[in-house]
Design an enzyme around this catalytic site. Structure first.
Site, PDB file in Angstrom:
ATOM      1  N   CYS A 191       0.826  -1.213   0.000  1.00 41.84           N
ATOM      2  CA  CYS A 191       0.000   0.000   0.000  1.00 41.84           C
ATOM      3  C   CYS A 191       0.863   1.266   0.000  1.00 41.84           C
ATOM      4  O   CYS A 191       1.881   1.342   0.687  1.00 41.84           O
ATOM      5  CB  CYS A 191      -0.931  -0.006   1.212  1.00 41.84           C
ATOM      6  N   CYS A 245       0.634   4.555   6.987  1.00 41.71           N
ATOM      7  CA  CYS A 245       0.005   4.374   8.304  1.00 41.71           C
ATOM      8  C   CYS A 245       0.954   3.593   9.237  1.00 41.71           C
ATOM      9  O   CYS A 245       1.322   2.449   8.921  1.00 41.71           O
ATOM     10  CB  CYS A 245      -1.322   3.632   8.155  1.00 41.71           C
ATOM     11  N   CYS A 267       0.317  -0.124  10.285  1.00 41.10           N
ATOM     12  CA  CYS A 267      -0.166  -1.111   9.316  1.00 41.10           C
ATOM     13  C   CYS A 267       0.919  -1.980   8.687  1.00 41.10           C
ATOM     14  O   CYS A 267       1.871  -1.477   8.074  1.00 41.10           O
ATOM     15  CB  CYS A 267      -0.959  -0.403   8.223  1.00 41.10           C
ATOM     16  N   CYS A 323     -16.835  -8.742   5.130  1.00 42.90           N
ATOM     17  CA  CYS A 323     -16.159  -7.471   4.847  1.00 42.90           C
ATOM     18  C   CYS A 323     -14.916  -7.703   3.996  1.00 42.90           C
ATOM     19  O   CYS A 323     -14.020  -8.452   4.377  1.00 42.90           O
ATOM     20  CB  CYS A 323     -15.786  -6.779   6.150  1.00 42.90           C
ATOM     21  N   CYS A 342     -19.822  -5.595   3.364  1.00 41.46           N
ATOM     22  CA  CYS A 342     -19.059  -4.438   3.813  1.00 41.46           C
ATOM     23  C   CYS A 342     -17.770  -4.428   3.005  1.00 41.46           C
ATOM     24  O   CYS A 342     -17.285  -5.495   2.594  1.00 41.46           O
ATOM     25  CB  CYS A 342     -18.753  -4.562   5.304  1.00 41.46           C
ATOM     26  N   CYS A 359     -19.451   2.463   8.612  1.00 41.00           N
ATOM     27  CA  CYS A 359     -18.706   1.724   9.630  1.00 41.00           C
ATOM     28  C   CYS A 359     -17.421   2.512   9.845  1.00 41.00           C
ATOM     29  O   CYS A 359     -16.594   2.597   8.937  1.00 41.00           O
ATOM     30  CB  CYS A 359     -18.408   0.307   9.129  1.00 41.00           C
ATOM     31  N   ARG A 415     -18.031  -2.661  17.767  1.00 41.99           N
ATOM     32  CA  ARG A 415     -17.316  -3.920  17.515  1.00 41.99           C
ATOM     33  C   ARG A 415     -16.008  -4.006  18.286  1.00 41.99           C
ATOM     34  O   ARG A 415     -15.153  -3.123  18.185  1.00 41.99           O
ATOM     35  CB  ARG A 415     -17.043  -4.104  16.013  1.00 41.99           C
TER      36      ARG A 415
HETATM   37  N1  SAM Z   1      -6.644   0.627   3.055  1.00 43.06           N
HETATM   38  C1  SAM Z   1      -7.922   0.923   3.576  1.00 43.06           C
HETATM   39  C2  SAM Z   1      -7.922   1.988   4.635  1.00 43.06           C
HETATM   40  O1  SAM Z   1      -6.911   2.154   5.297  1.00 43.06           O
HETATM   41  O2  SAM Z   1      -8.943   2.631   4.816  1.00 43.06           O
HETATM   42  C3  SAM Z   1      -8.646  -0.304   4.111  1.00 43.06           C
HETATM   43  C4  SAM Z   1      -7.871  -1.364   4.848  1.00 43.06           C
HETATM   44  S1  SAM Z   1      -7.086  -0.850   6.370  1.00 43.06           S
HETATM   45  C5  SAM Z   1      -6.068  -2.197   6.775  1.00 43.06           C
HETATM   46  C6  SAM Z   1      -8.466  -0.875   7.512  1.00 43.06           C
HETATM   47  C7  SAM Z   1      -8.205  -0.518   8.945  1.00 43.06           C
HETATM   48  O3  SAM Z   1      -7.516  -1.569   9.604  1.00 43.06           O
HETATM   49  C8  SAM Z   1      -7.371   0.687   9.266  1.00 43.06           C
HETATM   50  O4  SAM Z   1      -8.068   1.894   9.134  1.00 43.06           O
HETATM   51  C9  SAM Z   1      -7.007   0.445  10.717  1.00 43.06           C
HETATM   52  O5  SAM Z   1      -7.966   1.026  11.571  1.00 43.06           O
HETATM   53  C10 SAM Z   1      -7.052  -1.070  10.830  1.00 43.06           C
HETATM   54  N2  SAM Z   1      -5.722  -1.612  11.119  1.00 43.06           N
HETATM   55  C11 SAM Z   1      -4.687  -1.765  10.246  1.00 43.06           C
HETATM   56  N3  SAM Z   1      -3.610  -2.267  10.850  1.00 43.06           N
HETATM   57  C12 SAM Z   1      -3.930  -2.442  12.155  1.00 43.06           C
HETATM   58  C13 SAM Z   1      -3.233  -2.920  13.296  1.00 43.06           C
HETATM   59  N4  SAM Z   1      -1.964  -3.300  13.217  1.00 43.06           N
HETATM   60  N5  SAM Z   1      -3.883  -2.984  14.475  1.00 43.06           N
HETATM   61  C14 SAM Z   1      -5.174  -2.588  14.559  1.00 43.06           C
HETATM   62  N6  SAM Z   1      -5.881  -2.119  13.516  1.00 43.06           N
HETATM   63  C15 SAM Z   1      -5.276  -2.043  12.336  1.00 43.06           C
HETATM   64  C1  DTB Z   2     -11.269  -2.508  11.257  1.00 41.43           C
HETATM   65  O1  DTB Z   2     -11.628  -1.560  11.960  1.00 41.43           O
HETATM   66  N1  DTB Z   2     -10.391  -3.434  11.620  1.00 41.43           N
HETATM   67  C2  DTB Z   2     -10.189  -4.409  10.572  1.00 41.43           C
HETATM   68  C3  DTB Z   2     -11.207  -3.954   9.490  1.00 41.43           C
HETATM   69  N2  DTB Z   2     -11.742  -2.745  10.043  1.00 41.43           N
HETATM   70  C4  DTB Z   2     -10.792  -3.815   8.096  1.00 41.43           C
HETATM   71  C5  DTB Z   2      -8.791  -4.581  10.149  1.00 41.43           C
HETATM   72  C6  DTB Z   2      -7.858  -4.963  11.280  1.00 41.43           C
HETATM   73  C7  DTB Z   2      -6.513  -5.207  10.695  1.00 41.43           C
HETATM   74  C8  DTB Z   2      -5.527  -5.718  11.703  1.00 41.43           C
HETATM   75  C9  DTB Z   2      -4.196  -5.930  11.098  1.00 41.43           C
HETATM   76  C10 DTB Z   2      -4.156  -6.945   9.998  1.00 41.43           C
HETATM   77  O2  DTB Z   2      -4.692  -8.061  10.146  1.00 41.43           O
HETATM   78  O3  DTB Z   2      -3.516  -6.654   8.958  1.00 41.43           O
HETATM   79 FE1  SF4 Z   3      -2.822   1.182   3.361  1.00 40.14          FE
HETATM   80 FE2  SF4 Z   3      -2.743  -0.075   5.689  1.00 40.14          FE
HETATM   81 FE3  SF4 Z   3      -3.039   2.554   5.630  1.00 40.14          FE
HETATM   82 FE4  SF4 Z   3      -5.069   0.948   4.771  1.00 40.14          FE
HETATM   83  S1  SF4 Z   3      -4.254   1.107   6.843  1.00 40.14           S
HETATM   84  S2  SF4 Z   3      -4.284   2.817   3.794  1.00 40.14           S
HETATM   85  S3  SF4 Z   3      -3.854  -0.728   3.906  1.00 40.14           S
HETATM   86  S4  SF4 Z   3      -1.230   1.421   4.929  1.00 40.14           S
END
Ligand code: SAM
Ligand code: DTB
Ligand code: SF4
Length: 331
Positions: free
Chosen positions: A67, A71, A74, A111, A142, A202, A274
């Protein structure tokens, strides 16, 4: 004051009066003695929901890794070396197979998540087919695909998407410490477009990223003051992944996580709150406290997007132990 009416899945129509929570009021909730906070949260919960019912959402990563956003939490960001491989988008068949398996295991919502800053036109064509197919199975749909424009929100609505997940993640003040490649306002704009297109929202955030209590309260105030506030509010506990800038962040006291759930419940009475990422690292006792605090939804299935989640058997056993039941079961 104008009053709006929203249709909730599995629930009656509820009037939602625009709210305006001040941050100091939300901080005051966090500061309540634990028993008083839990009591208030339970009162609100029972006014709006059957407290023994839990909504089960299964996640599938339809496009993993690589990506272009940075973030800090992530594992899928191309800015961090976490060992998560950049994969191409899943085929429709694979998505339908996963959705059927989730449905058979008892999930009622599916989702689809993608590691994109925003989807391209070509991406949208595939996602639209996926949404139609999953909707065709009779599941709630979702998706979480990053930022969207007006054309894309209309496409998703037309395809039958019920919910769009787009998290505010943290407070406006702390946001810049975690993400530099997009602004808070970008997130708010996408949520506004989702709402305008007629989909359910959501949106929630992550706690345990080193934010202070006021910043946690600011996140909840932001969500609660949306008009209307999100129908679904995922509260994630940071999953620390090696290679991400937040990997060494100090653990949040689990009782502070429970408090966050309780304050979300009180400030967003009719939302599905949730208990999201981070459950694998939580004891049954802490999860039970989260349900007492007003959580009534979980991610269900062994995998979140790239990290683990409790096994279905463990969750079924926990629900049995607590006398809780999912939507999909007829009661
Ligand atoms: N790329 C899109 C975005 O960021 O909106 C959708 C996928 S992203 C992985 C969805 C959500 O996963 C993020 O907004 C974040 O709140 C959650 N997330 C990602 N990595 C995480 C982590 N290590 N621990 C907890 N939540 C996480
Ligand atoms: C949300 O609030 N949490 C989910 C879903 N929406 C997309 C994602 C959690 C991701 C946790 C890290 C991972 O598994 O990569
Ligand atoms: Fe990309 Fe992860 Fe950020 Fe979603 S949360 S925009 S997948 S870096």
């Amino acid at each position: 004051m104008n009053t709006q009416t929203i249709t909730f899945h599995h629930a009656v129509k509820k009037p939602v009066i625009p709210q305006s929570w001040r941050v100091d009021e939300v901080v005051a909730l966090f500061d309540l003695p634990f028993a008083d906070l839990m009591y208030r949260a339970q009162q609100v919960h029972r006014e709006h929901f059957d407290p023994n019912q839990v909504q089960l959402s299964t996640l599938l990563s339809i496009k993993t890794g690589g990506c272009s956003e940075d973030c800090g939490y992530c594992p899928q960001s191309a800015f961090h070396s976490t060992g998560v491989e950049d994969r191409k988008m899943l085929e429709l068949d694979a998505v339908v197979t996963a959705a059927k398996a989730a449905q058979a295991a008892g999930a009622d919502r599916f989702c689809m998540g993608a590691a994109w800053r925003e989807p391209s036109e070509a991406d949208m064509l595939s996602v639209v087919e996926m949404v139609k197919a999953v909707r065709g199975l009779g599941m709630e749909t979702c998706a979480t695909l990053g930022m969207l424009n007006d054309v894309q929100t209309d496409q998703l609505k037309e395809a039958g998407l019920d919910y769009y997940n787009h998290n505010l993640d943290t407070s406006p003040e702390f946001y810049g410490d975690i993400i530099s490649t997009r602004d808070y306002q970008d997130r708010l704009d996408t949520l506004e477009r989702v709402r305008r297109a007629g989909m359910h929202v959501c949106s929630g955030g992550i706690v345990g990223m080193g934010e202070n209590l006021t910043q946690r309260a600011q996140l909840l105030a932001q969500l609660a003051n949306m008009n209307p506030y999100p129908e679904s509010v995922p509260i994630n506990n940071l999953v620390k992944v090696e290679g991400t800038p937040l990997a060494e962040t100090a653990d949040l006291d689990p009782l502070d996580f429970v408090r966050t759930i309780a304050v979300a419940r009180i400030t967003m009475p009719s939302a599905r709150v949730r208990l999201s990422a981070g459950r694998q690292q939580m004891s049954d006792a802490i999860q039970a406290l989260c349900f007492l605090a007003g959580a009534n939804s979980i991610f269900y299935g062994e995998q979140l997007l790239t990290t683990g989640n409790p096994e279905v058997e463990r969750d079924r056993a926990l629900m049995d132990k607590l006398g809780m039941y999912p939507f999909a079961d007829k009661h």
